[in-house]
Scaffold this motif. Sequence first.
Motif, PDB file in Angstrom:
ATOM      1  N   ALA A  40       1.266  -1.393  -0.070  1.00  0.00           N
ATOM      2  CA  ALA A  40       0.130  -0.116   0.381  1.00  0.00           C
ATOM      3  C   ALA A  40       0.747   1.062  -0.181  1.00  0.00           C
ATOM      4  CB  ALA A  40      -1.055   0.170   1.120  1.00  0.00           C
ATOM      5  N   PHE A  41       2.093   1.218   0.729  1.00  0.00           N
ATOM      6  CA  PHE A  41       2.555   2.454   1.354  1.00  0.00           C
ATOM      7  C   PHE A  41       3.787   2.529  -0.901  1.00  0.00           C
ATOM      8  CE2 PHE A  41       6.873   4.061   2.049  1.00  0.00           C
ATOM      9  CZ  PHE A  41       6.625   5.202   2.482  1.00  0.00           C
ATOM     10  N   ILE A  42       4.219   1.043  -0.947  1.00  0.00           N
ATOM     11  CA  ILE A  42       5.125   1.598  -2.839  1.00  0.00           C
ATOM     12  C   ILE A  42       3.937   2.296  -3.513  1.00  0.00           C
ATOM     13  CG2 ILE A  42       5.920   0.421  -4.065  1.00  0.00           C
ATOM     14  CD1 ILE A  42       6.948  -1.294  -1.688  1.00  0.00           C
ATOM     15  N   GLY A  43       2.352   1.485  -3.180  1.00  0.00           N
ATOM     16  CA  GLY A  43       1.357   2.133  -4.202  1.00  0.00           C
ATOM     17  C   GLY A  43       1.448   3.031  -3.964  1.00  0.00           C
ATOM     18  N   ILE A  44       0.781   3.787  -3.593  1.00  0.00           N
ATOM     19  CA  ILE A  44       0.519   5.170  -3.272  1.00  0.00           C
ATOM     20  C   ILE A  44       1.544   6.330  -3.416  1.00  0.00           C
ATOM     21  CG2 ILE A  44       0.839   5.684  -0.914  1.00  0.00           C
ATOM     22  CD1 ILE A  44      -2.161   7.095  -2.361  1.00  0.00           C
ATOM     23  N   GLN A  45       3.007   5.974  -3.431  1.00  0.00           N
ATOM     24  CA  GLN A  45       4.167   6.984  -3.550  1.00  0.00           C
ATOM     25  C   GLN A  45       4.257   6.584  -5.381  1.00  0.00           C
ATOM     26  OE1 GLN A  45       7.183   4.687  -1.190  1.00  0.00           O
ATOM     27  NE2 GLN A  45       8.086   7.097  -0.635  1.00  0.00           N
ATOM     28  N   ARG A  46       4.127   5.402  -5.520  1.00  0.00           N
ATOM     29  CA  ARG A  46       3.924   5.689  -7.287  1.00  0.00           C
ATOM     30  C   ARG A  46       2.934   5.831  -7.882  1.00  0.00           C
ATOM     31  NH1 ARG A  46       5.757  -1.030  -7.776  1.00  0.00           N
ATOM     32  NH2 ARG A  46       7.866  -0.106  -7.649  1.00  0.00           N
ATOM     33  N   ALA A  47       1.895   6.012  -7.537  1.00  0.00           N
ATOM     34  CA  ALA A  47       0.655   6.670  -8.070  1.00  0.00           C
ATOM     35  C   ALA A  47       0.388   8.365  -7.718  1.00  0.00           C
ATOM     36  CB  ALA A  47      -0.613   6.831  -7.209  1.00  0.00           C
ATOM     37  N   ALA A  48       1.044   8.558  -6.852  1.00  0.00           N
ATOM     38  CA  ALA A  48       1.545  10.449  -6.509  1.00  0.00           C
ATOM     39  C   ALA A  48       2.415  10.525  -7.718  1.00  0.00           C
ATOM     40  CB  ALA A  48       1.686  10.242  -4.962  1.00  0.00           C
ATOM     41  N   GLU A  49       3.302  10.023  -7.457  1.00  0.00           N
ATOM     42  CA  GLU A  49       4.125  10.401  -8.777  1.00  0.00           C
ATOM     43  C   GLU A  49       4.025  10.109 -10.208  1.00  0.00           C
ATOM     44  OE1 GLU A  49       7.976  11.433 -10.299  1.00  0.00           O
ATOM     45  OE2 GLU A  49       7.366  11.097  -8.420  1.00  0.00           O
ATOM     46  N   GLU A  50       3.575   9.239 -10.054  1.00  0.00           N
ATOM     47  CA  GLU A  50       2.754   9.245 -11.801  1.00  0.00           C
ATOM     48  C   GLU A  50       1.983  10.722 -11.641  1.00  0.00           C
ATOM     49  OE1 GLU A  50       0.599   5.749 -12.359  1.00  0.00           O
ATOM     50  OE2 GLU A  50       2.502   4.449 -12.246  1.00  0.00           O
ATOM     51  N   ILE A  51       1.090  10.723 -11.242  1.00  0.00           N
ATOM     52  CA  ILE A  51      -0.077  12.149 -10.951  1.00  0.00           C
ATOM     53  C   ILE A  51       0.716  13.812 -11.222  1.00  0.00           C
ATOM     54  CG2 ILE A  51      -1.188  13.363  -9.875  1.00  0.00           C
ATOM     55  CD1 ILE A  51      -2.803  10.486  -8.863  1.00  0.00           C
TER      56      ILE A  51
END
Length: 109
Positions: A40-51
């Motif tokens: 969940a932590f890695i996923g939210i970081q990647r999502a934020a980076e993409e956004i």
Amino acid sequence: MSAADHYTYRVHWSAEDEEYVGTVAELPSVSWLAPDRLEAFIGIQRAAEEIVTEMQASGEETPGAIADKHYSGKFQVRVPEEVHRRLAIRAAEQGVSLNALATSRLAGA
């Protein structure tokens, strides 16, 4: 380095989803579900980076990181007169200033 590198991330368990939920304070409408806390932590970081990357590519201004902002330590709160009176009495009973009482209450919240 991306603006998202300094963002404020949190991961908590969601009983409703029966998964961990990753969130980012600077992008409150974004979350990431995963069965594992780290995922969940890695996923939210990647999502934020993409956004952030997409926002920059389209010329949009990205949210500033909360951690990079400077705070004066002052903010004003308006309360009803009776609440103000009760707090002033409580502060006097404890032998502290109203500011000290409010600070200790807010710090414990």
